[in-house]
Design an enzyme around this catalytic site. Structure first.
Site, short mmCIF file in Angstrom:
data_model
loop_
_atom_site.label_atom_id
_atom_site.label_comp_id
_atom_site.label_asym_id
_atom_site.label_seq_id
_atom_site.Cartn_x
_atom_site.Cartn_y
_atom_site.Cartn_z
N ASP A 1 -69.07 -6.56 19.24
CA ASP A 1 -67.66 -6.69 18.87
C ASP A 1 -66.76 -6.21 20.00
O ASP A 1 -67.09 -5.29 20.74
CB ASP A 1 -67.39 -5.87 17.61
CG ASP A 1 -65.92 -5.84 17.26
OD1 ASP A 1 -65.40 -6.88 16.85
OD2 ASP A 1 -65.29 -4.78 17.42
N TRP B 1 -74.19 26.81 3.24
CA TRP B 1 -73.12 26.40 4.14
C TRP B 1 -72.53 27.59 4.90
O TRP B 1 -71.35 27.60 5.26
CB TRP B 1 -72.01 25.64 3.38
CG TRP B 1 -72.50 24.39 2.74
CD1 TRP B 1 -72.93 24.25 1.45
CD2 TRP B 1 -72.64 23.11 3.35
NE1 TRP B 1 -73.34 22.96 1.21
CE2 TRP B 1 -73.17 22.22 2.37
CE3 TRP B 1 -72.38 22.61 4.63
CZ2 TRP B 1 -73.43 20.89 2.62
CZ3 TRP B 1 -72.64 21.27 4.88
CH2 TRP B 1 -73.16 20.43 3.89
N LYS C 1 -74.59 20.02 8.15
CA LYS C 1 -73.65 19.73 9.24
C LYS C 1 -73.92 20.73 10.35
O LYS C 1 -74.79 21.59 10.25
CB LYS C 1 -72.20 19.86 8.77
CG LYS C 1 -71.70 18.80 7.80
CD LYS C 1 -70.23 19.01 7.50
CE LYS C 1 -69.70 18.00 6.50
NZ LYS C 1 -68.26 18.20 6.20
N GLU D 1 -68.51 -11.35 21.38
CA GLU D 1 -67.23 -11.73 20.79
C GLU D 1 -66.17 -11.46 21.84
O GLU D 1 -65.77 -10.32 22.06
CB GLU D 1 -66.99 -10.91 19.51
CG GLU D 1 -65.77 -11.35 18.72
CD GLU D 1 -64.63 -10.35 18.74
OE1 GLU D 1 -63.60 -10.62 18.10
OE2 GLU D 1 -64.75 -9.30 19.40
#
Length: 673
Positions: A328, A82, A114, A382
């Site tokens: 949605d 890291w 990451k 929707e």
């Protein structure tokens, strides 16, 4: 100017022809930009997931990310402790794209990683925008991307699945809360335990919520952080693929509840300030944050955002073999106001300059892309405002959805139950609300979805029975409140499902009257899973009344699907009387008869119907469905001649209709000699 079919089919839209045609033309122009004036297809444009993110190549790994404001990017993770290791520093290859080649031995399946992104004035850890796997540490609760390269990738067995849409019968579900245990359910448990239930019940599609990774479980999956990652809290990508493949083997289509209307505000887990700017994916200024959802609003005017979202649509179709999407929050996308505080009382409200043309273009292009990738795909909007043309083909001036949600119907049922005495349930109003829709658009009708089951609201069965559910659901316990609730629950569902022009939807467990609301684990309830699960043992227990509702739901769907292309058959009202609280209508050879009166049963009640002999194939008052069994359904019914209706070829069908009862009769075809 082209006179679009959307306007031809609705003359009331003629005054807005210029606006409608302008939106149509803008979408065409946007597509030309994205496809280089048609030199390649939308499908070939929407392949960002094959370029960006982490990919295994023949001699190692390649990783790419779009971060135009970044000044320096490192890949950090278990591979380098890291730390900002120069060996893992990305190269800026132009146009805001960063790239790195990593030797094969440096990364392994399961490794965590990451990005460390630096920009003028700051820096921070970020989960890659295009990553396909995100996991959360059980102790620290920190999310990280994960290298996913299993030695035995899943291979789909059902390669040529085609969804059945005649009609589309959707079982809306949530993987995590599908278990009866007070924990988070898994893809595997759902495949093994719930899919067989859905298949047996007669549904031919599932609509899965909360698939895209989201940091907060209690968001119901609507605050998405990683758009290309299937939520790891339910299992692995292979387990989700096997679930979808198994559903296809049952003949069940799998629709994903996709969230492109907004994104979570989180910066470490999401896209909120990915490259140091607040506007990489989202609007700037007042339009950046959604005023009601505590989330961020995409800028659909940016081609890079369109590339991201369109690639996301294709990814789920390509990689996981989803059969389509329920989009949605479409209302929020269509309007600068997000539809908040809007009355939508006239057509002018849809064309008054409050509409987001970029969002409309995106939705239209998304539908074009999805159906280009899979011509059999299913797309559902929707949308609550009633915007004309949502479920009309783009070439006809519409936005290209296959269906729109009939969101007026559940609102109507709640209003009826809350505000009307049983004596004031008028069949004319019920008929109007369940059949009031645009003739050129298919809808998904439903009495209630997950929205009506959330904490703070109530399901239909809970509104009807309330606390009596906890004390009087034994089969031998005769309670007037429970008996009323069970009777109306069946009738509400039957009239909603049998008046469809497209499809019907039910939320997981509501078919058998699941007794409690949905409340996800949160600080306010002590992080309890008690109300974030489904109690399947209730419907399995023959000593309880829940199975009556589940059995009725199954037989209701069987009656509907006994008619080929049921949703396309003409819907003809035969009789209604608000005074008697009766309603009757036919679809092909089926006649649906309702008596909503709480106190009045009718003998020899006459309904004008096509001449012939009829048999009862479904009766909500049957003992096997928890009714009183007041009629002999083995008796066949013959129509009675009336010279007044000779030209109409109709006669009187006289029936005994008990109070709070619905029946389905089928015309008996004469035996050929």
């Amino acid at each position: 100017m082209e006179f679009l079919n959307l306007i031809k089919n609705d003359s009331w839209l003629a005054p807005f022809e210029k606006v409608i045609a302008g939106r149509h033309q803008y979408t065409i122009e946007k597509e030309n930009v994205l496809t280089n004036s048609g030199s390649h297809s939308l499908a070939s444009f929407a392949t960002g997931y094959l370029y960006f993110g982490l990919h295994k190549v023949s001699d190692g790994w390649v990783f790419r990310e779009w971060a135009p404001n970044a000044t320096c990017i490192y890949l950090i993770g278990t591979c380098n402790g890291w730390q900002k290791d120069p060996a893992y520093k990305l190269n800026n290859i132009g146009s805001g794209v960063w790239e790195i080649f990593i030797p094969e031995h440096a990364l392994h399946h399961g490794d965590l990683y990451k990005l460390w992104i630096e920009w003028n004035g700051g820096a921070g850890e970020r989960i890659p925008a295009w990553c396909r796997r995100v996991v959360q540490d059980t102790e620290s609760k920190i999310f990280s991307a994960q290298v996913w390269n299993p030695s035995v990738p899943y291979v789909f067995k059902n390669k040529k699945f085609v969804p059945s849409k005649s009609p589309l019968l959707i079982y809306e579900c949530h993987i995590g809360m599908s278990t009866s245990k007070e924990t988070v359910g898994s893809y595997t448990e759902f495949r093994e335990n719930i899919l067989p239930r859905i298949h047996k019940a007669g549904y031919n599609a599932i609509q899965i919520m909360a698939i895209q990774e989201h940091p907060y479980y209690g968001s119901f999956g609507y605050h998405v952080s990683s758009f290309f990652a299937a939520s790891s809290r339910f299992g692995t990508p292979e387990e989700l693929k096997e679930l979808i493949d198994t559903a296809h083997s049952y003949g069940i289509a799998v629709i994903m509840d996709i969230v492109h209307s907004h994104a979570v505000k989180n910066e470490t887990e999401g896209l909120g300030r990915f490259d140091g700017t607040t506007h990489q994916y989202f609007h700037e200024g007042d339009r950046r944050e959604h005023p009601a959802w505590d989330s961020l609003c995409f800028d659909y005017g940016k081609n890079e955002v369109l590339h991201f979202l369109l690639s996301n649509c294709k990814f789920w179709l390509d990689e996981y073999k989803f059969d389509g999407f329920r989009f949605d929050g479409v209302t929020s996308m269509l309007y600068y106001s997000h539809g908040l505080g809007e009355a939508f009382s006239s057509y002018a409200d849809y064309y008054n300059g409050n509409q987001d043309g970029d969002a409309i273009a995106y939705l239209t292009l998304a539908n074009r892309l999805i159906h280009e990738v899979n011509p059999h795909a299913i797309t559902i909007a929707e949308e609550v405002s009633g915007m004309p043309g949502l479920a009309v083909l783009p070439e006809d001036g519409g936005y290209g959805f296959d269906y729109r949600m009939a969101m007026n119907i559940p609102d109507f049922w709640i209003k009826m139950i809350k505000e009307k005495k049983d004596e004031d349930w008028h069949p004319s109003a019920i008929w109007w609300e369940t059949t009031n829709r645009r003739k050129d658009e298919k809808t998904i009708s439903y009495a209630e979805s997950h929205d009506q089951a959330l904490v703070g609201d109530k399901t239909i069965i809970f509104r009807l029975i309330d606390a009596a559910m906890y004390w009087h659901m034994q089969v031998n316990d005769h309670n007037m409140v429970v008996e009323r609730g069970i009777a109306l629950h069946k009738m509400i569902r039957l009239v909603t499902a049998s008046t469809i022009n497209g499809g019907y939807l039910n939320f997981m467990g509501n078919e058998f009257g699941h007794p409690e609301w949905i409340d996800f684990p949160r600080e306010g309830n002590g992080w309890s899973h008690k109300y974030a699960r489904r109690q399947w043992d209730l419907v399995d227990n023959m000593d309880l009344k829940y199975h009556y509702l589940g059995d009725f739901d199954k037989e209701m769907l069987a009656a509907i699907t006994s008619i080929k292309n049921f949703e396309k058959t003409p819907l003809e009202k035969l009789w209604d009387s608000d005074a008697d609280q009766t309603l009757a209508y036919k679809r092909k050879d089926l006649i649906f008869v309702f008596n909503f009166s709480p106190t009045r049963s009718y003998s020899d009640y006459g309904i004008l119907a096509p001449k012939g002999e009829y048999e009862v194939i479904l009766n909500s008052d049957s003992l096997k469905f928890g009714g009183f069994g007041l009629t002999d359904d083995s008796i066949r019914h013959f129509t009675h001649f009336d010279p007044l209706y000779k030209k109409e070829k109709k006669e009187w069908l006289k029936l005994y209709i008990p109070a709070r009862t619905a029946m389905v009769l089928r015309k008996v075809k004469p035996v050929k000699s």
